[in-house]
Design a protein around this motif. Structure first.
Motif, short mmCIF file in Angstrom:
data_model
loop_
_atom_site.label_atom_id
_atom_site.label_comp_id
_atom_site.label_asym_id
_atom_site.label_seq_id
_atom_site.Cartn_x
_atom_site.Cartn_y
_atom_site.Cartn_z
N ASP A 187 0.91 -1.14 -0.12
CA ASP A 187 0.01 -0.09 0.06
C ASP A 187 0.80 1.23 0.00
N ILE A 188 0.34 2.51 -0.38
CA ILE A 188 1.30 3.49 -0.83
C ILE A 188 1.17 4.57 0.42
N ASN A 189 0.19 4.04 1.54
CA ASN A 189 -0.07 4.99 2.59
C ASN A 189 0.81 4.20 3.84
N ASP A 190 1.68 5.02 4.31
CA ASP A 190 2.78 4.63 5.59
C ASP A 190 1.86 3.90 6.56
N LEU A 191 0.91 4.51 7.01
CA LEU A 191 0.19 3.95 8.31
C LEU A 191 -0.47 2.51 8.00
N ALA A 208 -0.14 -3.10 8.85
CA ALA A 208 -0.03 -4.44 8.19
C ALA A 208 1.02 -5.27 8.96
N THR A 209 2.36 -4.60 9.08
CA THR A 209 3.50 -5.28 9.53
C THR A 209 3.20 -5.69 10.97
N GLU A 210 2.69 -4.49 11.58
CA GLU A 210 2.39 -4.76 13.04
C GLU A 210 1.41 -6.00 13.32
N VAL A 211 0.48 -6.25 12.47
CA VAL A 211 -0.38 -7.31 12.79
C VAL A 211 0.34 -8.54 12.27
N LEU A 212 1.06 -8.80 11.47
CA LEU A 212 1.87 -9.89 10.95
C LEU A 212 2.70 -10.02 12.22
N CYS A 213 3.55 -9.13 12.91
CA CYS A 213 4.25 -9.26 13.84
C CYS A 213 3.74 -9.78 15.17
N ILE A 214 2.62 -9.61 15.39
CA ILE A 214 1.87 -10.10 16.33
C ILE A 214 1.41 -11.51 16.21
N MET A 215 1.08 -11.76 14.91
CA MET A 215 0.64 -13.15 14.61
C MET A 215 2.03 -14.09 14.75
N ALA A 216 3.03 -13.56 14.39
CA ALA A 216 4.12 -14.38 14.31
C ALA A 216 4.56 -14.60 15.86
N THR A 217 4.22 -14.09 16.88
CA THR A 217 4.43 -14.55 18.31
C THR A 217 3.64 -15.98 18.60
N HIS A 218 2.51 -16.54 17.77
CA HIS A 218 1.86 -17.54 18.14
C HIS A 218 2.39 -18.58 16.84
N ASN A 219 2.47 -19.95 17.37
CA ASN A 219 2.84 -21.17 16.85
C ASN A 219 1.95 -21.23 15.51
N ASP A 272 13.68 -2.15 2.49
CA ASP A 272 14.18 -0.87 2.03
C ASP A 272 13.19 0.15 2.21
N ASP A 273 12.23 -0.09 2.88
CA ASP A 273 11.02 0.67 2.93
C ASP A 273 11.67 2.05 3.76
N ALA A 274 11.13 3.19 3.40
CA ALA A 274 11.65 4.26 3.65
C ALA A 274 11.05 4.76 5.26
N ASN A 275 10.20 3.84 5.76
CA ASN A 275 9.37 4.12 7.04
C ASN A 275 10.37 3.25 7.95
N SER A 276 10.84 3.64 9.19
CA SER A 276 11.70 2.86 10.18
C SER A 276 10.90 1.80 10.75
N ILE A 277 9.67 2.39 11.22
CA ILE A 277 8.77 1.44 11.95
C ILE A 277 8.33 0.23 11.30
N CYS A 278 8.14 0.50 9.71
CA CYS A 278 7.59 -0.62 9.01
C CYS A 278 8.97 -2.01 9.04
N ARG A 279 10.16 -1.24 8.80
CA ARG A 279 11.38 -2.22 8.87
C ARG A 279 11.52 -3.01 10.14
N GLU A 280 11.36 -1.99 11.39
CA GLU A 280 11.52 -2.84 12.58
C GLU A 280 10.37 -3.79 12.89
N ASN A 281 9.04 -3.51 12.41
CA ASN A 281 8.22 -4.52 12.53
C ASN A 281 8.53 -5.98 11.80
N LEU A 282 8.81 -5.60 10.60
CA LEU A 282 9.17 -6.97 9.81
C LEU A 282 10.22 -7.61 10.20
N HIS A 283 11.18 -7.15 10.98
CA HIS A 283 12.27 -7.57 11.58
C HIS A 283 11.99 -8.29 12.81
N LYS A 284 11.01 -7.73 13.46
CA LYS A 284 10.47 -8.40 14.73
C LYS A 284 9.75 -9.77 14.21
#
Length: 341
Positions: free
Chosen positions: A78-82, A87-98, A118-130
């Motif tokens: 999506d072109i929108n940062d939020l 979306a990455t935050e949701v996936l990050c939370i889902m990844a805490t469960h088996n 390579d996303d310009a938003n650092s929060i996106c990158r942090e969420n995906l690495h989590k």
């Protein structure tokens, strides 16, 4: 005549930033429909609501079953940062469960997330690495990351990112390289880790040494640790103020000293004395790894000769420690030191 009265009850808990959640079994299907809406605010609100629900593994299972992962994969572009952040935050939370981690592997979430490296938003990158870190904690998840060909990219990002993201990458690599370190070794991971061992951050030094342990499992890794001159730095870290740094440095030294070149490089760096000092550490992990490292050095004639006068320290450790693993390691060390050809 009507009178104005102030209610004794609290007003309803309404959050205008979140989508209203439908009742019962209709909740997730409705949110999934809203995730696919062309209206930006609808997608944003649906993601906000989904973040709350995904803390429950039962909801995670239902979300995967009705196709939410496919909707989230689309929102990662999506072109929108939020939208991308949530979306990455949701996936990050889902990844805490088996069940969430299994869903990642089945629905191709690993490569989908990689588009945001390579996303310009650092929060996106942090969420995906989590998310990658949580996934890598599962052996099949670590193998999935390796199989996706992401290790060279993660190694490259290791020197580009800073702070929390760099720590997350180190955690992910530490898990993944235990499965297969071949690609990482071909991507110059050892020189990068060597630089991080000198970091001003205690956490970075500890995690870099931990990752170096994983790198040193294969023979090629052991050879590179010696060839790139990392062993003297590991010896220096044995005197670090942080217990975790000491333990991981001793652990990495143990793997590196399996080879003859590694043994003599450690002896030349005068590793025996700081390792002996660690045998008195109050932390069992430190004592255990130091004992194993000294055992490796005792396999060399010069190391065995220098340690013969210190056997009493290992006997004391064997008698006084309550940890079975450390007691066993001390017993093995004594046998190696006292061995005669």
């Amino acid at each position: 005549m009507a009178e104005a009265r102030i209610s004794m009850y609290l007003p309803p808990d309404i959050n205008p930033t979140k989508a209203a959640i439908a009742y019962g079994c209709r909740a997730l299907p409705k949110l999934n429909e809203e995730l696919q809406s062309e209206v930006l605010t609808t997608r944003q609100k649906a993601l906000m609501a989904l973040c709350d629900l995904m803390h429950d593994p039962e909801y995670v299972y239902q979300a995967i079953d009705i196709g939410c992962l496919d909707s989230l994969k689309a929102l990662l572009k999506d072109i929108n940062d939020l939208v991308r952040i949530k979306a990455t935050e949701v996936l990050c939370i889902m990844a805490t469960h088996n069940v969430g981690r299994d869903g990642f592997l089945e629905h191709g979430i690993i490569p989908a997330l990689s588009y945001l490296l390579d996303d310009a938003n650092s929060i996106c990158r942090e969420n995906l690495h989590k998310a990658y870190k949580h996934l890598a904690q599962l052996p099949s998840g670590a193998q999935g990351i390796v199989s996706s060909g992401l290790i060279p990219s993660l190694v490259w990002k290791l020197q580009k990112e800073q702070g929390a993201v760099q720590e997350l990458i180190l955690d992910t690599l530490a898990y993944c390289l235990q499965e297969d370190a071949t690609e990482a070794l071909g991507s110059r991971v050892v020189p990068f880790l060597k630089q991080l061992l000198l970091s001003a951050s205690d956490t970075i030094r500890a995690k870099a040494a931990c990752t170096l342990m994983a790198v040193s499992i294969p023979l090629q890794g052991k050879n590179q640790v010696w060839e790139y001159g990392v062993i003297p730095i590991l010896v220096h870290l044995l005197k670090d103020d942080m217990d975790e740094v000491q333990a991981n440095a001793a652990g990495a030294l143990t793997y590196a000293a399996v080879t003859t070149e590694g043994k003599y490089a450690a002896l030349e760096a005068e590793a025996i004395d700081p390792l002996l000092d660690l045998l008195c550490s109050p932390v069992n992990k430190v004592r255990l790894n130091a004992t194993k490292a000294l055992t490796m050095l005792a396999e060399a004639p010069e190391g065995r000769r220098d340690l013969q006068s210190q056997v009493h320290i290992f006997r004391t450790l064997q008698e006084e420690t309550t940890e079975v693993s450390t007691r066993r390691a001390a017993q093995i060390a004594i046998k190696v030191i006292e061995w005669k050809p």
